[in-house]
Each structure stands twice: as C-alpha cells, then as structure tokens.
Write an enzyme that holds these catalytic residues in place. Structure first.
Site, PDB file in Angstrom:
ATOM      1  N   HIS A  80     -14.690  53.342  67.688  1.00 49.59           N
ATOM      2  CA  HIS A  80     -15.444  52.816  66.555  1.00 49.59           C
ATOM      3  C   HIS A  80     -15.551  51.291  66.670  1.00 49.59           C
ATOM      4  O   HIS A  80     -14.678  50.560  66.198  1.00 49.59           O
ATOM      5  CB  HIS A  80     -14.742  53.183  65.245  1.00 49.59           C
ATOM      6  CG  HIS A  80     -14.595  54.656  65.028  1.00 49.59           C
ATOM      7  ND1 HIS A  80     -13.695  55.427  65.734  1.00 49.59           N
ATOM      8  CD2 HIS A  80     -15.244  55.503  64.184  1.00 49.59           C
ATOM      9  CE1 HIS A  80     -13.787  56.682  65.333  1.00 49.59           C
ATOM     10  NE2 HIS A  80     -14.710  56.762  64.401  1.00 49.59           N
ATOM     11  N   HIS A 311     -21.086  52.871  63.959  1.00 46.20           N
ATOM     12  CA  HIS A 311     -19.816  53.177  63.296  1.00 46.20           C
ATOM     13  C   HIS A 311     -18.824  53.835  64.238  1.00 46.20           C
ATOM     14  O   HIS A 311     -17.700  53.345  64.394  1.00 46.20           O
ATOM     15  CB  HIS A 311     -20.054  54.091  62.085  1.00 46.20           C
ATOM     16  CG  HIS A 311     -18.801  54.465  61.353  1.00 46.20           C
ATOM     17  ND1 HIS A 311     -17.949  55.462  61.781  1.00 46.20           N
ATOM     18  CD2 HIS A 311     -18.248  53.973  60.223  1.00 46.20           C
ATOM     19  CE1 HIS A 311     -16.923  55.560  60.955  1.00 46.20           C
ATOM     20  NE2 HIS A 311     -17.086  54.675  60.001  1.00 46.20           N
ATOM     21  N   GLU A 458       0.291  62.787  42.647  1.00 44.93           N
ATOM     22  CA  GLU A 458       1.137  63.281  43.730  1.00 44.93           C
ATOM     23  C   GLU A 458       0.731  62.733  45.093  1.00 44.93           C
ATOM     24  O   GLU A 458       1.591  62.409  45.919  1.00 44.93           O
ATOM     25  CB  GLU A 458       1.108  64.820  43.780  1.00 44.93           C
ATOM     26  CG  GLU A 458       1.756  65.502  42.590  1.00 44.93           C
ATOM     27  CD  GLU A 458       0.766  65.772  41.468  1.00 44.93           C
ATOM     28  OE1 GLU A 458       1.123  66.500  40.531  1.00 44.93           O
ATOM     29  OE2 GLU A 458      -0.383  65.261  41.547  1.00 44.93           O
ATOM     30  N   HIS A 519       0.930  78.289  39.464  1.00 41.69           N
ATOM     31  CA  HIS A 519       2.117  77.446  39.575  1.00 41.69           C
ATOM     32  C   HIS A 519       3.229  78.103  40.397  1.00 41.69           C
ATOM     33  O   HIS A 519       4.329  77.551  40.492  1.00 41.69           O
ATOM     34  CB  HIS A 519       2.652  77.108  38.182  1.00 41.69           C
ATOM     35  CG  HIS A 519       1.896  76.012  37.501  1.00 41.69           C
ATOM     36  ND1 HIS A 519       0.534  76.044  37.337  1.00 41.69           N
ATOM     37  CD2 HIS A 519       2.323  74.836  36.950  1.00 41.69           C
ATOM     38  CE1 HIS A 519       0.146  74.953  36.705  1.00 41.69           C
ATOM     39  NE2 HIS A 519       1.200  74.198  36.476  1.00 41.69           N
TER      40      HIS A 519
END
Length: 707
Positions: A80, A311, A458, A519
C-alpha cells in the site's frame, strides 16, 4: 527474523520527565559537553534548541519516504504505497521535531509511543525506522513483505525493533494507543512523579475511524481526559473502493468534539502547518487531541494521486518514473537523500541528549524516593512473590461457590501481591467480580485507581487492555463469555504479540439459565481454544481458580482466558496428595480407579458432574476415572509420561457444556465427546441441565452406549 523482544521492563528503563503541558522539546544543558558535540552545523544548531522551519527543510525527508514506499511496494509487487506517500510530511515533522525516540535504547521507557494504526501503510513506519537508524536496513526495505523479513506487510510487535504494537485490523492500533495513554496516566499517579509518564501519538485513516472500535475507544479517551494522547488523521477521503462518500457522510470534527476531544486542522503537506498543529496538540493539558491532516493519497503521482488506485497496489514502473520526475527524485531505486539522513541524525542527537538527561533525572528521583522507585520497579517488572500460588489458594478458600465469586476473592489478594495488576469490566463488575476494591476506580479525577470502567464497549476494552499491557502493566478485563466474540480480534492480537493479559469471562455455559440462548455460550470455548498461543483456563473450584490466576499473572509469552461459572459449584473430592500445583499442569487425575473401563475428562462446572457420573457408573459395575482438565493448552505442554499417566488406558470421554468437537483430539471418537452442539433455551438452569442431558444418569447412559 529478529528475536521477539521481552515485554517486561526493569527499573533501569524508567520513563522520562513528563509534563502535562507537553512542551515540544525542553532543552537542558548537557552535564557532559561531549554530549552536545555533533558532526555538522545542523547538529550544532539542534543541540542549542528546537529546530524550526527556518533551519530545516523537510521536503527531502518527505520525498525520500515517498520514494522508498513506492520502490518497496513495486519490488514486492504487493502493498500500500498511497498512505506513506500522503502522510510523508506529517511523519517527517513528527519524527524529526516532536517525537522522543532512541535506536540506542529502543525500549527506553522515556520515549514517546508512536502507533501506526493503519498497519497497511507499514512502509511509512519502516522508512522512518530506517532513517532513524533503527535496525531496519535498506536491504530490509528491499525485502518488504518477504518470508522472515524485518518488514512484514503489517507491522508486528517483537519482530521489528521500534514497532510498538501489531496493527493489522483497522482501529486496533487506535485503541491500543488509548490503552498506552491510560497506562501512562496510571504510572504517574501511582508513583507520585511525572517522571514515569509518556506521550502517545497515533496515526489513523478513514478506515480506522469507520470501524466501530474507534468510536468506543475515542469516547473512553475523551471521558478520561487523556491529554497525553494525540491522534493524526490522514484525512484523504479514500478507501479501497473509492472516495469515502460512497459509504459515509459523517462529520468527524463534530463527532470527536462531542466525545471530549480537541480538534485541530492542518494542511498535511505543509510542514509549517503540521508543526503549528502539533505544537498546539502537545500543549492541551485537559483532553486528547485529533489533528485532521488534509492530505492527498499517493501525493506526487501524476496519474494516481487522490484515487483508490494508489491505495493498495504498486504504482507500476512507468508511473514510478513519472512520480520521481515530478518529485525531483533520481530514478535510482531505494534512493535516500543525504539531507534526509542529516535531518534524522540531528533529531537522533537531540534525543540522545534528552535520553541521557532523563537517566540522570531518574537516578536522582530513585535515590530520593526509594519506596516509590521500588513500586515502579515492581510494576514494570510485573513482580510477584515466590509463594503466589499458595497465597491465592488460601484466598480462594475451600467452600462451595461459583468460580466467579471465588475469582472475586482471589483478585483482591492478587492485587495486593502484584502492583502491576489493574482490572476492569465492560459495565459488569457486579456480575463478573473483577473490581479491585482497595484502590478505587481509575477516573479522570482519580488516576490512582486500579479498576477501569470501560462501559459497554467490549471491543475497545480488549484493545485498550493490549495497550495497557504493552506499556508494562498486567491488565484484566471482564464480561460474559457470550460477548467474547466482540473481543475476538484484540484477544487474537494479544496472542500473536505474546503479551500478558487476563481476559475474564463469566456466565460460561447454558447454566446462565433464564436469559436464554442469546446469552448462553455454546461455541465460544471451542473458538477461543482455536486461537494459537491463547491459554483457556476453565477452573472447577477454589484451588483451580487460584491456579488460573497464578498462571495469568506469571505467564510471560501470551494471554490467558479465565472462563468462570455463574452457578455455585460443590467442593471437589481431592486426594491427600493434591495441591494447586497439579492444576498448573493443565490437567490431573481427580478420581482414580484400578482396572477402570472409562475415563471422563471434564472442565469447569462439569467436573463435579463427572464425579457424580463416575460414582453412578461404579454402582452399575463400570469403574470410571475422572480427570479435571482446566487448561488443555497447558496439559499439552507436559511431558509424554505425565500425559499418559493422567489419561490412562481406559476409554476416554470428554464432558463440557459446549461444542464437543475440539475434544476429539483426546478421545479419538466423536461419540465419546459429550457436549452441546445446538443453542440453548430460556429456563432455570436445573431444567436446562435435565433437558439437554447434563445429569449423572444421562451422561452415564452416553458413556455406556459408547463403550
């Protein structure tokens, strides 16, 4: 490939004098006049003060970086080039005028941390390290992206000297930088001296900021007022598919301002504008700063600049030739302008003056503050007492309890014994029990606290933990096991980097109960065990929980997962010779039986179920052994004789309330892997156990059927 560096740092590598106002470069007269003797007029000027725009033309530096990036990507036929070409001036100003670094002592704790979050732009960092005289040679640049090179496609911590963290997946490096800034604040507060602080600079691209983790981490950084953090945004509005307006119209300035950041703007190709912005960014003493550097991707390329074509692909020989002509570079491959080397020699000399002075300041501080110096040594060395396991076992107790509750008691003693330990949770402390009670919460107004409040973030929690670890602390962070998926990338990167982290997951099975299948983790233990170099520890009682924490606190070459129960567990029938050290081997014989026909290998909550099943089978004439296997990875590291003695000669069965396939490596037969392959249901835990066949009678029937 170079050796992976040690992530622990002793007291001889203590950070520099730290100012919350972040002056660009504080000059002190050297104690030894020879320190200021340099080989050129430029070096002489620099020894007397900060080099300014009137004394330094950074165009040769920027164009050298562009040329090296183009040539390396072209030679590798992979990479890149656009980002290094676009951020060349920004990097040149930062590394020659602001950043504190030292190839003489790469792990010098007084250095500033530089993180290249968009790791695909690695040739920017490798070019800088080469110019700065780190052990990255021109041959290394020519070997870009090749097997065993010091210049892999994305920077890898420990494989290339000067790389602060492994950055591949976008956004991770940004959150790592937040963690480093948090750790620096902790260090200053805990020791009572600004000598042990650090500034953190991180470059990001549009892709980093689109990833959700950047929003989470930036929100936390702004809330905590991390004024030692500066983010440099490569604002080129290009991604792989094209211009960013294909997918976003977000107002980045308003976003960061709403998160408590200072926002600055500059022309990323004007060194004086970059210089001015960095001067302001490093003097804001109340909040983190993002500098929006307006740049052109592939700057200098006549036909590919400002397009996604530059890119992630080589420019091609013809375009490189045209680009070098436009930049005034010779056609020579891997050309380095001597003026670029001169600028970096000057910066290196000034940084050496700063480093030597820092060591003198640190020595004086240590002499005047022996107790604080001892604390800092203990933190950076991650020191623990020799009898750590015994003390944690005593803290765990010998009563029936959920392992999350036992862990909550153990971590209090662990924090007392290990000053480097810091903890936190994703808004679940009441459930996960990971708060360090004696030292309070880490907050903007209370940086001495040792408990982080990550909020419901998280993903950011995992990556921030990695940054905290890379700075030198041992971080623990917790949530429910089912949410480990939100943290999978930082857990994987911690394993790849071989850094120390304790990922604490509770509510680890169907026995979550009434919250239902959303859960209730089923596949999570298996998928975590699939991550190379990750040790997954699922304890079954107090001694095993103490062993899990001991391993997490003492492992030097990678992270540890602690998988803990919501429900209470009975005391296990350990024999007279048992000690917690047995659990440190990953697996051990819990219930033995001569002439056994079956051996049940179980983990966590299912160990007590295996004990009850073995008793029932014995009553039915089938002698059965029970092996507790809290950490399969550790067990596999034991010698062959020990492994054979534990597994025995009887038919092997596994028992774990999750996907069973992983255990076939022990049992050799899928029908002897007793687990849970489908999703759970919403009901009380006992009803679920009966419904899904996790009762002594049901397990015994499975054992007999597969004998």
């Amino acid at each position: 490939m170079v050796a992976r560096t040690d992530t622990t740092r002793g007291a001889t590598a203590l950070p520099r004098a730290f100012s919350t106002t972040f002056p660009k470069r504080i000059h002190r007269e050297p104690h030894d006049p020879s320190e200021a003797q340099h080989s050129s007029d430029a070096l002489d000027r620099l020894a007397c003060g900060h080099m300014t725009a009137t004394t330094q033309d950074l165009t040769p530096v920027a164009n050298t970086i562009r040329g090296l990036a183009m040539d390396a990507v072209q030679k590798a036929n992979s990479g890149h080039p656009g980002m290094p070409m676009g951020m060349a001036e920004v990097a040149a100003v930062l590394w020659t005028e602001f950043l504190r670094w030292s190839p003489e002592e790469p792990e010098w704790a007084g250095r500033d941390r530089f993180v290249l979050s968009g790791g695909h732009g690695s040739m920017l960092l490798y070019s800088l390290l080469h110019l700065a005289d780190y052990p990255v040679s021109l041959d290394d640049l020519k070997n870009f992206r090749q097997l065993h090179s010091r210049t892999p496609g994305h920077p890898e911590y420990g494989d290339t000297v000067g790389v602060e963290t492994t950055t591949g997946p976008l956004g991770q490096g940004f959150a790592n930088a937040v963690g480093m800034a948090v750790a620096a604040k902790m260090a200053v507060a805990r020791t009572g001296t600004e000598l042990v602080g650090s500034r953190v600079f991180v470059t990001v691209g549009d892709g980093d900021l689109m990833e959700g983790i950047s929003y989470e981490a930036a929100s936390l950084a702004g809330h905590l007022g991390l004024d030692n953090l500066v983010c440099l945004w490569d604002d080129n509005h290009i991604t792989i598919e094209g211009h960013t307006d294909l997918a976003t119209s977000e107002h980045m300035q308003k976003r960061f301002e709403s998160q408590g950041w200072a926002v600055l703007h500059c022309d990323g190709h004007d060194p004086e504008a970059v210089r001015t912005a960095l001067s302001k960014a490093t003097t804001d003493s109340t909040r983190p700063t993002i500098v929006c550097c307006k740049t052109t991707i592939g700057k200098g390329s006549p036909n590919k600049a400002d397009s996604h074509d530059v890119h992630g692909a080589p420019l091609g020989g013809d375009e490189i030739k045209l680009t070098k002509q436009a930049l005034g570079l010779p056609e020579e491959d891997f050309y380095v302008d001597e003026r670029a080397r001169e600028a970096f020699r000057a910066a290196k000399a000034q940084n050496e003056v700063t480093r030597q002075q820092w060591h003198r300041d640190m020595q004086a501080w240590q002499s005047a503050n022996p107790e604080q110096a001892k604390l800092w040594q203990a933190i950076q060395g991650r020191e623990v007492p020799a009898d750590l396991l015994a003390q944690l076992t005593a803290a765990a107790g010998d009563k029936s309890a959920a392992t999350r509750a036992i862990s909550g008691a153990v971590i209090q003693k662990a924090a007392e014994l290990m000053p480097a330990l810091v903890s936190g949770s994703a808004d679940l402390d009441g459930s996960c029990k990971t708060r360090i009670k004696a030292d309070g919460s880490f907050l903007k107004d209370n940086p001495t606290g040792r408990t982080m409040h990550y909020g419901i973030r998280e993903h950011a929690m995992g990556a921030v933990m990695n940054g905290i670890s890379l700075f030198g602390f041992l971080p623990a962070g917790s949530t429910f096991l089912v949410f480990a998926d939100y943290m999978r990338t930082p857990i994987r990167l911690a394993s790849l980097m071989k850094i120390s982290c304790a990922f604490v997951f509770t509510h680890d099975s169907l026995m979550v109960g009434e919250d239902g299948p959303t859960h209730q983790p089923v596949e999570h233990l298996a998928t975590l065990r699939a991550i190379p170099n990750l040790h997954v520890f699922r304890p079954a009682d107090g001694p095993e929980t103490a062993a899990a924490w001991t391993h997490a606190m003492t492992r030097k070459d990678g992270p540890v997962v602690l998988s803990l129960t919501r429900q209470g567990l009975p005391v296990l029938p350990h024999g007279k010779g048992f000690t917690s050290q047995d659990a440190m081997k990953g697996g051990y014989t819990l219930v033995d039986a001569s002439d056994a026909k079956a051996t049940i290998v179980a983990t966590g909550a299912e160990v007590s179920l295996a004990v009850d099943t073995a008793k029932l089978l014995g009553e039915q004439g089938i002698k059965t052994r029970v092996v507790s296997m809290p950490c399969l990875e550790l067990f596999h590291q034991q010698d062959k004789a020990y492994i054979a003695s534990v597994l025995g000669n009887a038919a092997l069965y596994s028992l774990e309330m999750g996907r069973p396939e992983w255990w076939c490596q022990l049992t050799g037969r899928y029908d002897r892997c007793i687990g849970q392959s489908g999703f759970g249901a919403s009901a009380p835990g006992k009803d679920l156990a009966a419904h899904f066949g996790f009762t002594p009678a049901a397990v015994a029937a499975r054992v007999k059927a597969a004998l």
